[in-house]
Write a protein that holds these residues in place. Structure first.
Motif, short mmCIF file in Angstrom:
data_model
loop_
_atom_site.label_atom_id
_atom_site.label_comp_id
_atom_site.label_asym_id
_atom_site.label_seq_id
_atom_site.Cartn_x
_atom_site.Cartn_y
_atom_site.Cartn_z
N THR A 1 -5.04 -8.58 -10.98
CA THR A 1 -4.62 -7.33 -10.85
C THR A 1 -5.70 -6.28 -11.27
O THR A 1 -5.61 -5.17 -10.85
N THR A 2 -6.75 -6.77 -11.88
CA THR A 2 -7.94 -5.74 -12.14
C THR A 2 -8.77 -5.74 -11.07
O THR A 2 -9.67 -4.65 -11.23
N LYS A 3 -8.72 -6.44 -9.94
CA LYS A 3 -9.56 -6.33 -9.13
C LYS A 3 -9.08 -5.61 -7.75
O LYS A 3 -9.53 -5.20 -6.75
N LEU A 4 -7.59 -5.27 -7.67
CA LEU A 4 -6.86 -4.58 -6.62
C LEU A 4 -7.62 -3.08 -6.47
O LEU A 4 -7.88 -2.42 -7.59
N GLN A 5 -7.67 -2.68 -5.16
CA GLN A 5 -7.95 -1.41 -4.98
C GLN A 5 -6.84 -0.52 -4.28
O GLN A 5 -6.09 -1.08 -3.40
N ASP A 6 -6.69 0.66 -4.39
CA ASP A 6 -5.94 1.47 -3.99
C ASP A 6 -5.83 1.48 -2.45
O ASP A 6 -7.20 1.26 -1.90
N ARG A 7 -4.83 1.44 -1.46
CA ARG A 7 -4.84 1.73 -0.13
C ARG A 7 -4.27 2.99 0.06
O ARG A 7 -3.28 3.32 -0.35
N LEU A 8 -5.00 3.79 0.87
CA LEU A 8 -4.53 4.99 1.29
C LEU A 8 -4.61 5.10 2.77
O LEU A 8 -5.49 4.87 3.76
N ALA A 9 -3.38 5.85 3.45
CA ALA A 9 -3.13 6.35 4.65
C ALA A 9 -3.31 5.07 5.61
O ALA A 9 -4.20 5.15 6.69
N TYR A 10 -2.61 3.94 5.51
CA TYR A 10 -2.38 2.79 6.22
C TYR A 10 -1.14 2.65 6.81
O TYR A 10 0.06 3.57 6.42
N LEU A 11 -0.86 2.08 8.08
CA LEU A 11 0.44 1.93 8.68
C LEU A 11 1.15 1.10 8.46
O LEU A 11 0.56 -0.33 8.15
N THR A 12 2.43 1.09 8.31
CA THR A 12 3.50 0.10 8.05
C THR A 12 4.73 0.46 8.90
O THR A 12 4.63 1.47 9.79
N LYS A 13 5.72 -0.53 8.90
CA LYS A 13 6.73 -0.18 9.80
C LYS A 13 7.94 -0.64 9.07
O LYS A 13 7.93 -1.62 8.29
N THR A 14 9.04 0.09 9.41
CA THR A 14 10.43 -0.56 8.95
C THR A 14 10.99 -1.70 9.70
O THR A 14 10.68 -1.83 10.71
N ASP B 1 13.92 -1.47 11.40
CA ASP B 1 14.28 -1.03 12.85
C ASP B 1 12.93 -0.52 13.58
O ASP B 1 13.32 0.24 14.68
N GLY B 2 11.82 -0.69 13.26
CA GLY B 2 10.82 -0.15 14.04
C GLY B 2 10.11 1.09 13.92
O GLY B 2 9.09 1.52 14.69
N ARG B 3 10.54 1.82 13.03
CA ARG B 3 9.99 3.43 12.67
C ARG B 3 8.50 2.93 12.14
O ARG B 3 8.09 2.08 11.18
N ILE B 4 7.74 3.92 12.43
CA ILE B 4 6.20 3.69 11.92
C ILE B 4 6.20 4.43 10.64
O ILE B 4 6.40 5.91 10.62
N LEU B 5 5.40 4.06 9.45
CA LEU B 5 5.27 4.91 8.33
C LEU B 5 3.79 5.10 8.12
O LEU B 5 3.17 4.06 8.38
N LYS B 6 3.36 6.23 7.75
CA LYS B 6 2.02 6.41 7.01
C LYS B 6 2.20 6.02 5.59
O LYS B 6 2.87 6.76 4.87
N SER B 7 1.48 5.04 4.89
CA SER B 7 1.71 4.74 3.78
C SER B 7 0.42 4.68 2.67
O SER B 7 -0.84 4.72 3.31
N SER B 8 0.60 5.17 1.50
CA SER B 8 -0.43 5.00 0.63
C SER B 8 0.06 4.27 -0.82
O SER B 8 1.15 4.51 -1.00
N THR B 9 -0.83 3.37 -1.27
CA THR B 9 -0.26 2.54 -2.44
C THR B 9 -1.41 2.80 -3.44
O THR B 9 -2.54 2.55 -3.46
N ILE B 10 -0.94 3.41 -4.71
CA ILE B 10 -1.72 3.43 -5.67
C ILE B 10 -1.34 2.50 -6.97
O ILE B 10 -0.26 2.49 -7.33
#
Length: 212
Positions: free
Chosen positions: A69-82, A84-93
């Motif tokens: 976990t010391t090497k993990l990098q934040d991920r910003l503005a990437y796409l995921t989906k639910t 039921d098929g909805r598209i999400l713009k996601s960020s992980t900090i």
């Protein structure tokens, strides 16, 4: 995570969700819990992905728990989906302790399905459609997540489990291990059943996968 940290994250989640409205889901995961199947400790606008406090992790969280976990990098503005098929713009900090170890995740998921539909409609008028890489799906059940990861491992190998040889199965199991699938309770039994191997064989394949 400390209770004070969770309280602060909850306040921040409320503020962001209020600022951007009901299409904006904000999730806080506690990576220090002894129950990784229930990592969500705070969530706003959970209707976006259908999750709630106490639900299980996404693939991003599983990989975080499995990795250094010391090497993990934040991920910003990437796409995921639910589901039921909805598209999400996601960020992980990632939230870290004084030693740099990730102890929590602050995640923002904004439902852009209506915007994407409008974009595709406009694109149909002004030019050819642009192919996009399939977005990873957000689940709220670790059982569903495990099923997804097993299906992805099969697609990676390119043949059904019944036709896989030893090397194929080791490759699939390496993918599952790297994805954190074996952090899910009773995942070993399901993987053994799916690939038609014993628990002893699974451990043997895992050892080979890790040594390569």
């Amino acid at each position: 995570m400390l209770a004070s940290e969770i309280k602060f994250c909850l306040r921040m989640a409320k503020a962001i969700a209020c600022q951007f409205g009901p299409n904006c889901e904000v999730v806080v995961h506690d990576l220090g819990t002894n129950e990784p199947e229930h990592s969500i400790v705070a969530i706003e606008n959970g209707h976006v992905s259908g999750r709630k406090v106490g639900d299980g992790p996404s693939r991003v969280v599983l990989e975080a728990l499995h990795s250094d976990t010391t090497k993990l990098q934040d991920r910003l503005a990437y796409l995921t989906k639910t589901e039921d098929g909805r598209i999400l713009k996601s960020s992980t900090i990632y939230m870290r302790d004084d030693d740099g170890k990730a102890i929590g995740i602050f995640s923002i998921n904004y439902d852009i399905s209506a915007m994407k539909a409008m974009e595709e409609m406009i694109q149909g008028f002004v030019g050819p459609a642009r192919p996009e890489k399939e977005a990873p799906e957000i689940t709220h059940s670790v059982g569903e997540l495990l099923d997804q990861l097993i299906e992805q491992s099969v697609r990676l190998v390119g043949k059904p489990a019944a036709l896989m040889n030893k090397e194929d199965k080791i490759r699939a199991i390496r993918f599952l291990n790297d994805s954190g699938a074996f952090l899910i309770t009773k995942s070993g039994a399901k993987v053994c059943s799916y690939f038609g191997i014993s628990k002893y064989t699974l451990y043997s394949y895992l050892d080979e996968a890790k040594s390569e």
